[in-house]
Design a protein around this motif. Sequence first.
Motif, mmCIF file in Angstrom:
data_model
loop_
_atom_site.group_PDB
_atom_site.id
_atom_site.type_symbol
_atom_site.label_atom_id
_atom_site.label_comp_id
_atom_site.label_asym_id
_atom_site.label_seq_id
_atom_site.Cartn_x
_atom_site.Cartn_y
_atom_site.Cartn_z
ATOM 1 N N ASP A 174 0.829 -1.208 0.000
ATOM 2 C CA ASP A 174 0.000 0.000 0.000
ATOM 3 C C ASP A 174 0.868 1.265 0.000
ATOM 4 O O ASP A 174 0.648 2.183 0.782
ATOM 5 N N ARG B 73 -7.700 -0.687 -14.861
ATOM 6 C CA ARG B 73 -8.642 0.262 -14.247
ATOM 7 C C ARG B 73 -10.025 0.169 -14.878
ATOM 8 O O ARG B 73 -11.032 0.310 -14.200
ATOM 9 N N THR C 125 -13.113 -1.425 -10.305
ATOM 10 C CA THR C 125 -13.130 -0.179 -9.540
ATOM 11 C C THR C 125 -12.025 -0.181 -8.492
ATOM 12 O O THR C 125 -11.473 0.860 -8.162
ATOM 13 N N LEU C 126 -11.693 -1.384 -7.987
ATOM 14 C CA LEU C 126 -10.585 -1.478 -7.032
ATOM 15 C C LEU C 126 -9.283 -1.035 -7.704
ATOM 16 O O LEU C 126 -8.528 -0.226 -7.157
ATOM 17 N N ALA D 195 -9.093 0.811 -10.300
ATOM 18 C CA ALA D 195 -9.221 2.232 -10.646
ATOM 19 C C ALA D 195 -8.811 3.104 -9.464
ATOM 20 O O ALA D 195 -8.213 4.165 -9.636
ATOM 21 N N GLU D 196 -9.126 2.617 -8.266
ATOM 22 C CA GLU D 196 -8.802 3.403 -7.079
ATOM 23 C C GLU D 196 -7.316 3.308 -6.739
ATOM 24 O O GLU D 196 -6.692 4.294 -6.366
ATOM 25 N N LEU D 197 -6.758 2.103 -6.869
ATOM 26 C CA LEU D 197 -5.401 1.866 -6.359
ATOM 27 C C LEU D 197 -4.290 2.052 -7.399
ATOM 28 O O LEU D 197 -3.128 2.153 -7.021
ATOM 29 N N PRO E 295 -3.782 4.490 -10.101
ATOM 30 C CA PRO E 295 -3.741 5.647 -11.014
ATOM 31 C C PRO E 295 -2.332 5.808 -11.601
ATOM 32 O O PRO E 295 -1.353 5.370 -10.990
ATOM 33 N N LYS F 219 0.734 6.941 -9.571
ATOM 34 C CA LYS F 219 1.462 6.037 -8.659
ATOM 35 C C LYS F 219 2.878 5.754 -9.158
ATOM 36 O O LYS F 219 3.758 5.421 -8.384
#
Length: 332
Positions: A247, A276, A280-281, A283-285, A287, A290
């Motif tokens: 993370d 993405r 949706t997971l 898409a959130e994590l 981008p 990053k």
Amino acid sequence: MQAAQLSVGLDVGGTKTAALLVDSSSCVLGQTTVPTHTATPDELLATITRAIHAVLAEANATPQQIRSIGLGVPGQVDPATGIVKLAVNLNLQTFPLGPTISARFKAPTFLENDVRTAAIGAFDYLRQTEPVQSIAYVSIGTGIAAGVILNGRLHRGQNGMAGEIGHMTVEPDGELCNCGLRGCLETIVAGPAMIRQMNIASPQNQVQNAGAVYEAAAQGNQAAQQVVQRVSQHLSRAIQWLIMTYDVEKVLLGGGVTRSGEAFLAPILRELARLRQQSTLAAELLPDEKLYLIPPDYNPGVWGAVHLANQMSSETITHISANDKGRSSLKT
Ligand SMILES: [Zn+2]
């Protein structure tokens, strides 16, 4: 410059060794790259000694002015004792490299694995512009491995192996890896792996380096495009694992293969965009922001070694976070 106030960082590679001499303000006074000789431990010691004397000569400085030395070493090391447990590319096993260099130059010497060292250097580089705390640095060159910094602290793990993603199995029936397993990530994503895949797919145009594969792909060579596509798919998944596992705020990419710049990065970004769209997971994590490509003119390995020299080792790198003014905060 009479007091011992200079720090030397060395990135000791299997074929070449880079060294950097800095003063107490982290201003560069000398830098060099010399060929690494590995036939015997004495030859390796001579290589390191030659590199240190070369940067001292550039600065008109003497060994007595060295305050501390940092070494990034490709292999398993014990930072507490300075012993190299195993470094196949340096032909070393259970060798007291840190104490030997320390005795030779009469200066404290700190060791760390080279990719972990480069992670420290990459972390520091990014922190000059962004106040990140947790990153993964992925080195893609003759092999692939990551170094992880969590909450401003180098994460080594039980054996100092945290981030050795190159030997994660991605194709159980794939190519035999030099670690003995089949289908390791490193058999697909690394400079030699790319060259091998390209030369099998297109024997009539033998390539010598990964950059040539990216160039051929850009010129429309279908075999090269397929290699790049496969490498980018696997690399984007590795990036996804690192983000899911640790993370981290950013994944920094460096090493020889990344020197192809946009040609290297664009297909990875396309893969992440595809993930993405499906999730949706993801898409959130995942981008695009990053990812961060370390510029080719910055050598994170040798700068990380300077930090080791300044005792910015795994225990004290948090000082960077606490003081937070990039290199200017480097104090012992
Ligand atoms: Zn392997």
